[in-house]
Design a protein around this motif. Structure first.
Motif, mmCIF file in Angstrom:
data_model
loop_
_atom_site.group_PDB
_atom_site.id
_atom_site.type_symbol
_atom_site.label_atom_id
_atom_site.label_comp_id
_atom_site.label_asym_id
_atom_site.label_seq_id
_atom_site.Cartn_x
_atom_site.Cartn_y
_atom_site.Cartn_z
ATOM 1 N N GLY A 1 -6.915 2.037 5.371
ATOM 2 C CA GLY A 1 -7.085 1.145 4.236
ATOM 3 C C GLY A 1 -7.487 -0.256 4.642
ATOM 4 N N HIS B 1 -1.280 6.161 2.516
ATOM 5 C CA HIS B 1 -2.692 6.407 2.809
ATOM 6 C C HIS B 1 -3.504 5.119 2.879
ATOM 7 C CE1 HIS B 1 -1.624 10.557 2.032
ATOM 8 N NE2 HIS B 1 -1.252 10.239 0.799
ATOM 9 N N ARG C 1 -3.919 2.930 0.388
ATOM 10 C CA ARG C 1 -4.440 2.508 -0.908
ATOM 11 C C ARG C 1 -3.559 1.397 -1.485
ATOM 12 N NH1 ARG C 1 -5.118 8.434 -3.569
ATOM 13 N NH2 ARG C 1 -3.164 8.674 -2.416
ATOM 14 N N ARG D 1 3.255 7.310 -2.175
ATOM 15 C CA ARG D 1 2.370 7.517 -3.321
ATOM 16 C C ARG D 1 3.084 8.277 -4.442
ATOM 17 N NH1 ARG D 1 -1.611 5.892 -6.449
ATOM 18 N NH2 ARG D 1 -2.401 4.961 -4.532
ATOM 19 N N THR E 1 0.834 -1.207 0.000
ATOM 20 C CA THR E 1 0.000 0.000 0.000
ATOM 21 C C THR E 1 0.865 1.251 0.000
ATOM 22 O OG1 THR E 1 -0.168 0.412 2.387
ATOM 23 C CG2 THR E 1 -1.649 -1.266 1.456
ATOM 24 N N ASP E 2 0.224 2.397 -0.273
ATOM 25 C CA ASP E 2 0.912 3.664 -0.062
ATOM 26 C C ASP E 2 0.666 4.123 1.366
ATOM 27 O OD1 ASP E 2 -1.665 4.753 0.060
ATOM 28 O OD2 ASP E 2 -1.555 5.687 -1.916
#
Length: 645
Positions: free
Chosen positions: A458, A383, A385, A469, A380-381
């Protein structure tokens, strides 16, 4: 180390999802397809076998029958008038001035054998960029029984050779499925390319000899070599057969490949679908940047502390635990996990954790369980995501583990830009991110891009890899033309009514099959649901099969070429693909013996259902039903892996 006739390790006990094999003589694991030395031997062997002196040996291998002396007319057309370097060059000159036929040893006439017609093979080069004069190499195969069809093979990995995309090589089944020689027997003219560079290294070919990034080489690899070859190859095919007196003209064109060739196929479907009537993409290396982040992150997870690495004995404990929890979820305990996303396995909860004084080879430390979690969880990033979905819980093995362990675990460059095969997935990640994204930045330190965390924002709640990201966006933009998973961009292919058949191996440890699961779900959302999407695009999942069907317990061999041809030309969309698991002779598939197992492969989101009676290894006792949508079920394993609803 001992080698068999095709330069495979003799007696290898298992081929992993990325072509690793265990050699019992040395007690070491060796990499077949990511090792430049082995691939160079395979390439030399492939050229040698294609020579006239051993043409009979190869055709006997393809057909299983006895070979005959070379003849230009066996199987149909008289190819002698075109099957020489001079004659082939004369034909090529009428097509495009940039085509150069290899003058010495570049053209061979191969005689017919039982079930295989005579064919002519030509090696040469073609210009991919007229402004710079950049070229790529090709291998063309022209059968005497030409059926008016053109077939282009994708490559493998980062290409750099023409071995697995050679229609006359037994190894072609890796990128094409089916059986050796299928395309020649059926009369297809076939082409393959090295994509404009030599050597199987992940990215060393992307640097100029005098320094700097070779943009021409990268663009050829991303898309251009395949796109230009599609045009040049079809023109040369028509010209060669016209010169040989073939009636009719080129009627249909197809593309197929697996792994890197699967990426090639998706790129073709996305950016130049008008070139092909039907495309087959197997186990696609779809988002190379996502794979780069994942491969590097998993490797770094094993050295983030002295206790984070796993021994082979511990790794071997994971698969039986998963099987015990997940095998029966599809209704039958048969060693196959048909929908690994529906499993409810979590490494940090379900693996036996060590207590004080416990033997180190019978339990997992906290750090080791977290390492397993990084393999099975999405990247994930910051955040939360999902950047790259995790691997499936099915058929867990040691592919994620680096082959070498750095002496200094805190080294900012623990695995320098190394040749393919030295450190497996770490080599891919470090090389990809350095060469394709950061170029010659002298202070680039890939390790600084990665962190790890438990949970956070997330869907992923387990221990997983995190990348910024901004870095993800930069990487994907740099490789945009080499990434074929932009759902909106498939609109042109669908609008032209082309056909795309995708297949993925659910036990793949080299490339997570969930890349294709998520992509297909995104396509369904974009194009009005599964029923509408299936008019042009169908996905088939192969349970418990390794990368490109190079191993596993599930049925991994099917007639991909026949399926796409029937769909394009007869309007018969594949509802289910009959698949088989053949015995092996060493690491090579033995097609002369009866299959060990047969089973239908259902189109997504259907899942094969056992009848409840009869031999579980017989396809007659399984069926696919449009009402069965069980591949849409998602359990803890799927959610942690980042599979979208």
């Amino acid at each position: 180390m001992r080698w068999s006739a095709f330069e495979w390790p003799n007696g290898a006990t298992r081929i992993s999802s990325v072509g690793d094999a265990f050699d019992p003589a040395s007690q070491k694991t060796i990499s077949l397809f990511r090792n430049p030395t082995i691939m160079q031997k395979l390439a030399k062997r492939s050229s040698w076998l294609a020579g006239a002196a051993l043409a009979g040996t190869l055709t006997a291998t393809l057909s299983g029958g006895a070979s005959q002396p070379a003849s230009a007319t066996e199987g149909g057309l008289d190819l002698s008038s075109v099957c020489s370097p001079g004659a082939m060059q004369a034909v090529a000159d009428k097509v495009a001035p940039g085509i150069r036929i290899q003058a010495t040893g570049g053209v061979r006439l191969v005689g017919a054998s039982t079930g295989v017609p005579a064919y002519c093979q030509a090696r040469g080069s073609f210009v991919t960029n007229p402004k710079t004069g950049k070229t790529a190499n090709f291998l063309a195969t022209f059968p005497a029984n030409w059926n008016g069809r053109y077939l282009q093979y994708g490559c493998f990995g980062h290409c750099g050779s023409i071995v697995l995309n050679d229609a006359a090589s037994p190894l072609v089944t890796i990128v094409a499925q089916g059986k050796p020689g299928d395309a020649i027997r059926r009369g297809y003219a076939t082409f393959g390319t090295d994509q404009g560079h030599s050597g199987m290294n992940w990215a060393s070919w992307a640097y100029k000899s005098g320094g700097g990034i070779d943009i021409d080489a990268i663009e050829d690899f991303y898309y251009r070599a395949d796109k230009v070859l599609a045009q040049v190859g079809k023109q040369l095919t028509s010209a060669v057969f016209s010169a040989a007196g073939a009636p009719g003209s080129l009627r249909r064109s197809y593309f197929m490949g697996c792994s890197g060739g699967g990426r090639d196929a998706l790129v073709a479907a996305t950016y130049f679908p008008e070139m092909f009537d039907g495309i087959v993409a197997g186990s696609p290396y779809a988002d190379m940047m996502g794979v780069g982040f994942q491969g590097t992150g998993m490797a770094l997870a094993t050295i983030r502390s002295p206790q984070a690495d796993l021994s082979p004995e511990l790794i071997a404990m994971v698969a039986p635990i998963v099987t015990a929890k997940c095998d029966k979820a599809d209704g039958v305990a048969d060693g196959l996990i048909q929908n690994p996303a529906a499993c409810n396995f979590r490494a940090q909860r379900d693996l036996p954790l060590c207590e004080a004084g416990a033997p180190a080879d019978r339990c997992f430390t906290k750090d080791q369980a977290e390492t397993v979690s990084t393999v099975l969880s999405a990247v994930t990033d910051e955040h939360g995501r999902v950047i790259q979905p995790g691997y499936t819980v099915s058929d867990f093995d040691a592919t994620f583990r680096p082959k070498t362990r750095p002496a200094n675990l805190t080294d900012p460059a623990p695995w320098p830009d190394s040749p393919a095969g030295v450190d497996g997935l770490p080599s891919s990640g470090f090389s990809i991110l350095k060469a394709f994204v950061h170029g010659d930045e002298p202070d680039f330190a890939v390790r600084a891009l990665f962190s790890f965390r438990q949970g956070g924002p997330g869907p992923v709640k387990g221990y997983h890899i995190v990348v910024p990201r901004a870095e993800v966006e930069r990487a994907r933009e740099s490789a945009r033309m080499g990434i074929g998973t932009h759902p909106q961009l498939l609109r042109a292919m669908i609008g032209q009514d082309r056909k795309l058949l995708i297949w993925s191996n659910l036990g793949d440890r080299g490339l997570t099959p969930f890349m294709m699961t998520n992509y297909y779900k995104q396509l369904a959302r974009t194009f009005g649901g599964y029923a509408k999407l299936q008019r042009n695009v169908r996905l088939f999942s192969l349970p418990s099969t390794a990368h490109c069907s190079l191993g596993g317990n599930g049925p991994g061999n099917f007639d991909a070429l026949g399926a796409i041809e029937d769909w394009v030309e007869n309007g018969k969309a594949p509802e289910a693909l009959p698949a088989a698991l053949y015995p092996t002779n060493g690491p090579m598939t033995d097609y002369s013996k009866a299959p060990k197992r047969t089973m239908p492969l259902c189109k997504f989101p259907e899942m094969a259902r056992y009848s409840g009676t009869g031999n579980v290894y017989d396809a007659a006792n399984w069926r696919c039903s449009p009402q069965d949508k069980r591949m849409l079920r998602i359990g803890e394993s799927g959610r942690e892996a980042g599979v979208i609803d």
